[in-house]
Design a protein around this motif. Structure first.
Motif, PDB file in Angstrom:
ATOM      1  N   GLN A  23       6.527   2.646   6.550  1.00 48.92           N
ATOM      2  CA  GLN A  23       7.971   3.621   6.422  1.00 48.92           C
ATOM      3  C   GLN A  23       6.817   5.382   6.074  1.00 48.92           C
ATOM      4  O   GLN A  23       6.226   5.047   4.606  1.00 48.92           O
ATOM      5  CB  GLN A  23       9.170   3.370   5.369  1.00 48.92           C
ATOM      6  N   SER A  24       7.646   6.542   6.450  1.00 48.90           N
ATOM      7  CA  SER A  24       7.136   7.571   5.193  1.00 48.90           C
ATOM      8  C   SER A  24       7.820   7.111   4.203  1.00 48.90           C
ATOM      9  O   SER A  24       8.301   6.818   3.854  1.00 48.90           O
ATOM     10  CB  SER A  24       7.912   8.150   6.930  1.00 48.90           C
ATOM     11  N   ASP A  61       0.729  -1.354  -0.005  1.00 49.80           N
ATOM     12  CA  ASP A  61       0.375   0.019  -0.233  1.00 49.80           C
ATOM     13  C   ASP A  61       1.174   1.478   0.344  1.00 49.80           C
ATOM     14  O   ASP A  61       1.458   1.338   1.008  1.00 49.80           O
ATOM     15  CB  ASP A  61      -0.885  -0.077   0.831  1.00 49.80           C
ATOM     16  N   ILE A  62       1.050   1.528  -1.465  1.00 51.30           N
ATOM     17  CA  ILE A  62       1.775   2.952  -1.230  1.00 51.30           C
ATOM     18  C   ILE A  62       1.268   4.068  -1.363  1.00 51.30           C
ATOM     19  O   ILE A  62       0.108   4.554  -2.320  1.00 51.30           O
ATOM     20  CB  ILE A  62       2.952   2.799  -2.529  1.00 51.30           C
ATOM     21  N   GLY A  63       0.621   5.225   0.096  1.00 48.99           N
ATOM     22  CA  GLY A  63       0.194   5.867  -0.149  1.00 48.99           C
ATOM     23  C   GLY A  63       0.710   7.396  -0.239  1.00 48.99           C
ATOM     24  O   GLY A  63       1.754   6.963  -0.143  1.00 48.99           O
ATOM     25  N   LYS A  64       0.172   8.760   0.283  1.00 49.24           N
ATOM     26  CA  LYS A  64       0.972   9.936  -0.196  1.00 49.24           C
ATOM     27  C   LYS A  64       1.384   9.552   0.891  1.00 49.24           C
ATOM     28  O   LYS A  64       3.160  10.133   0.810  1.00 49.24           O
ATOM     29  CB  LYS A  64       0.362  10.951  -0.361  1.00 49.24           C
ATOM     30  N   THR A  65       1.256   9.712   2.479  1.00 51.85           N
ATOM     31  CA  THR A  65       2.215   9.742   3.331  1.00 51.85           C
ATOM     32  C   THR A  65       3.390   8.546   4.171  1.00 51.85           C
ATOM     33  O   THR A  65       3.775   8.779   4.089  1.00 51.85           O
ATOM     34  CB  THR A  65       1.162  10.282   4.755  1.00 51.85           C
ATOM     35  N   ASN A  66       2.276   7.377   3.399  1.00 54.47           N
ATOM     36  CA  ASN A  66       3.023   6.140   4.383  1.00 54.47           C
ATOM     37  C   ASN A  66       2.926   4.821   3.296  1.00 54.47           C
ATOM     38  O   ASN A  66       2.758   4.873   2.452  1.00 54.47           O
ATOM     39  CB  ASN A  66       2.748   5.645   5.573  1.00 54.47           C
ATOM     40  N   ILE A 122      11.750   3.729  -3.287  1.00 53.54           N
ATOM     41  CA  ILE A 122      10.837   3.043  -2.879  1.00 53.54           C
ATOM     42  C   ILE A 122      11.239   1.173  -2.695  1.00 53.54           C
ATOM     43  O   ILE A 122      10.526  -0.324  -2.413  1.00 53.54           O
ATOM     44  CB  ILE A 122       9.851   3.230  -3.420  1.00 53.54           C
ATOM     45  N   TRP A 123      11.706   1.163  -4.505  1.00 51.76           N
ATOM     46  CA  TRP A 123      11.728   0.064  -4.873  1.00 51.76           C
ATOM     47  C   TRP A 123      12.598  -0.883  -4.022  1.00 51.76           C
ATOM     48  O   TRP A 123      12.257  -2.256  -3.859  1.00 51.76           O
ATOM     49  CB  TRP A 123      12.248  -0.444  -6.339  1.00 51.76           C
ATOM     50  N   GLN A 124      13.844  -0.370  -4.074  1.00 53.40           N
ATOM     51  CA  GLN A 124      14.734  -1.004  -2.897  1.00 53.40           C
ATOM     52  C   GLN A 124      14.278  -1.691  -1.454  1.00 53.40           C
ATOM     53  O   GLN A 124      14.314  -2.467  -0.978  1.00 53.40           O
ATOM     54  CB  GLN A 124      15.965  -0.575  -2.746  1.00 53.40           C
ATOM     55  N   TRP A 125      13.248  -0.632  -0.657  1.00 59.16           N
ATOM     56  CA  TRP A 125      12.753  -0.805   0.488  1.00 59.16           C
ATOM     57  C   TRP A 125      12.029  -1.970  -0.073  1.00 59.16           C
ATOM     58  O   TRP A 125      11.435  -3.272   1.009  1.00 59.16           O
ATOM     59  CB  TRP A 125      11.860   0.407   1.189  1.00 59.16           C
ATOM     60  N   LEU A 126      11.128  -2.031  -1.282  1.00 59.47           N
ATOM     61  CA  LEU A 126      10.330  -3.517  -1.196  1.00 59.47           C
ATOM     62  C   LEU A 126      10.685  -4.240  -1.100  1.00 59.47           C
ATOM     63  O   LEU A 126      10.144  -5.485  -0.946  1.00 59.47           O
ATOM     64  CB  LEU A 126       8.727  -2.471  -2.854  1.00 59.47           C
ATOM     65  N   GLN A 127      11.705  -4.932  -2.790  1.00 63.72           N
ATOM     66  CA  GLN A 127      12.181  -5.756  -2.063  1.00 63.72           C
ATOM     67  C   GLN A 127      12.395  -6.196  -1.141  1.00 63.72           C
ATOM     68  O   GLN A 127      12.535  -7.431  -0.276  1.00 63.72           O
ATOM     69  CB  GLN A 127      13.267  -5.707  -3.042  1.00 63.72           C
ATOM     70  N   SER A 128      13.543  -5.331   0.119  1.00 68.79           N
ATOM     71  CA  SER A 128      13.550  -5.840   1.776  1.00 68.79           C
ATOM     72  C   SER A 128      12.619  -6.481   2.116  1.00 68.79           C
ATOM     73  O   SER A 128      12.486  -6.988   3.171  1.00 68.79           O
ATOM     74  CB  SER A 128      14.593  -4.890   2.475  1.00 68.79           C
ATOM     75  N   SER A 129      11.701  -5.929   1.950  1.00 66.94           N
ATOM     76  CA  SER A 129       9.854  -6.010   2.580  1.00 66.94           C
ATOM     77  C   SER A 129      10.209  -7.430   2.214  1.00 66.94           C
ATOM     78  O   SER A 129       9.209  -8.270   2.986  1.00 66.94           O
ATOM     79  CB  SER A 129       9.576  -4.905   2.803  1.00 66.94           C
ATOM     80  N   ILE A 130       9.175  -7.472   0.775  1.00 69.20           N
ATOM     81  CA  ILE A 130       8.969  -8.726   0.152  1.00 69.20           C
ATOM     82  C   ILE A 130      10.035  -9.703   0.721  1.00 69.20           C
ATOM     83  O   ILE A 130       9.419 -11.183   0.797  1.00 69.20           O
ATOM     84  CB  ILE A 130       8.437  -8.367  -1.235  1.00 69.20           C
ATOM     85  N   HIS A 131      11.281  -9.688   0.525  1.00 71.95           N
ATOM     86  CA  HIS A 131      12.110 -10.872   1.245  1.00 71.95           C
ATOM     87  C   HIS A 131      12.340 -11.428   2.435  1.00 71.95           C
ATOM     88  O   HIS A 131      12.172 -12.564   2.736  1.00 71.95           O
ATOM     89  CB  HIS A 131      13.802 -10.186   0.927  1.00 71.95           C
TER      90      HIS A 131
END
Length: 470
Positions: free
Chosen positions: A35-36, A12-17, A53-62
């Motif tokens: 994360q913000s 969920d990629i919101g405007k704030t978080n 955002i992509w780096q954070w997403l990959q880490s989170s998915i992993h």
């Protein structure tokens, strides 16, 4: 590692978080991370940091995949955002933050080519809140780069593309005040021809269709199985609404979606009530149907009122605090954001000195939501999700303001997440808990309805002072 075969990850990629939430087969949260989300300002215009955002997403998915093997992924994002990709699959231009002002001369040129509200049901909005206005400005400002556009990817589908390599589009983002879509006709507007972008629009998928599995590269970086089903993505407010379309398919539904934006959405089809000047509009549901809506930047305005009154946003307040505001004649007059809403073009003002700023902010939200529901002509039940946990007294105020209707509380802590999860199981029977609600008990505030009438009279006065001071 869990043996759960049906773990579903919602991004969920919101405007704030930004959030990643891992759900089990019953829709219960197994794990979450957030994360913000802050736009970058080191270029000529503010933009979203896609690579970060992509780096954070990959880490989170992993990491999520170590909690339970992920069998499905769906993605929701805020609206008014698209990504331009060239034939080499490179970013054409940084992705513009929709709160960036568009120069007045460009806006005037754009207004001359944008389709009429009667066709798009998309109001003429400030800043870059009309996606078409953003695209027109980018085309005028960066014609060489813009001409390289091979695909226009709506924001949820950009992340689907990063995961699957497949370019698709989907109607909830297309129909979110973009000027690009005709909701009643379920087709593109003439604006795409003006922008020479019709051929750049990928095939349309519904919000509950599987696009494909992750690419080999994504499997390597995240640990995902190649069999993981990745769905087509959805606009965030529409995801929250989909949760009720899924669980209550044969009943009229009105939802108040709470977040940076507060959006009232209803299947009560009263199109004659939609007014461009009031920021009432026609969005599109996940099923492709016209969805009358009214909106204002309520989360941002709540923050602004608390800041102006030096109040803690999480401050506890009681019915006595609301009663004190009414007895003292304290008013918060809209708007406290210059991002659309039913009172756009004016500036907010606080009359009097509130003893509790958070109480005033909550009363303000209840009055604004009540006003929007009247604009839409809603007469049936009204559903709240996370607001019933975060601000229950506000829901109780609305119950007193609207005594002929039931204010239903689902209690979802993250309605967008649950709705995006429902889209991954659209053909399955809904779980019973999805249709279980509490009913908000109305407050008993003396003079509330008279206060509401006075608040509306003051808010409608075009020539009222424009100071934000008390």
């Amino acid at each position: 590692m869990s043996c759960n075969p049906d773990a579903c990850l919602i991004i969920d990629i919101g405007k704030t978080n930004i959030k990643c939430v891992l759900l089990d087969e019953l829709g219960q949260t197994l794990w979450s991370r957030s994360q913000s989300n802050i736009s970058q300002t080191d270029k000529v215009y503010p933009y979203f940091d896609l690579d970060g955002i992509w780096q954070w997403l990959q880490s989170s998915i992993h990491f999520a995949n170590t909690i339970a093997p992920i069998s499905a992924i769906n993605i929701s994002t805020h609206g008014a955002c698209a990504v331009l990709i060239d034939e080499q699959e490179k970013l054409v231009l940084p992705v513009l933050d929709y709160e960036h002002p568009i120069p007045e001369d460009i806006s005037q040129q754009y207004d001359a080519i944008r389709p009429d509200f009667t066709q798009t049901l998309s109001p003429n909005l400030p800043l870059g809140l009309n996606l078409g206005r953003q695209l027109f400005w980018l085309q005028q400002q960066y014609p060489v780069e813009f001409a390289r556009t091979h695909h226009v990817l709506m924001y949820p589908q950009y992340w689907v593309w990063r995961l699957t390599g497949q370019a698709v589009t989907e109607v909830t983002s297309l129909g979110c005040h973009t000027d690009l879509w005709l909701p009643a006709e379920q087709t593109y507007s003439s604006l795409l021809d003006e922008l020479v972008l019709r051929s750049a629009m990928p095939p349309i998928k519904t919000g509950y269709e599987v696009v494909g599995g992750p690419t080999d590269e994504v499997c390597q970086s995240t640990g995902l199985s190649a069999n993981c089903r990745i769905y087509s993505g959805v606009h965030d407010s529409n995801a929250g609404f989909a949760r009720y379309l899924y669980s209550m398919p044969d009943k009229p539904v009105t939802l108040v979606s709470m977040g940076t934006w507060i959006i009232c959405m209803t299947t009560e089809q009263r199109l004659k009530n939609l007014q461009e000047s009031r920021d009432t509009l026609g969005n599109v549901s996940v099923a492709g149907n016209l969805l009358p809506c009214a909106r204002f930047m309520g989360g941002r305005e709540f923050e602004q009122i608390c800041q102006l009154t030096n109040s803690d946003m999480t401050g506890d307040y009681q019915p006595d605090d609301i009663q004190q505001l009414i007895d003292d004649g304290v008013f918060g007059l809209p708007p406290f954001s210059q991002s659309g809403g039913p009172f756009a073009g004016r500036e907010g003002r606080i009359i009097g000195k509130p003893a509790s700023g958070s109480a005033l902010a909550s009363l303000y939200l209840a009055l604004m939501i009540d006003y929007q529901l009247d604009l839409l002509g809603v007469i049936g039940d009204v559903i709240f999700g996370s607001a019933s946990r975060k601000n229950p007294l506000m829901c109780q105020l609305l119950a007193q303001l609207r005594p002929r209707q039931r204010i239903l509380l689902s209690g979802d802590s993250a309605g967008t997440v649950v709705g995006a999860w429902c889209l991954t199981r659209w053909q399955q029977a809904p779980d019973p808990y999805l249709t279980q609600f509490d009913i908000a008990k109305a407050t008993n505030i003396n003079g509330l309805l008279i206060y509401r009438d006075r608040w509306r009279d003051l808010s409608e006065q075009i020539d009222r002072p424009v100071s934000l001071a008390g």
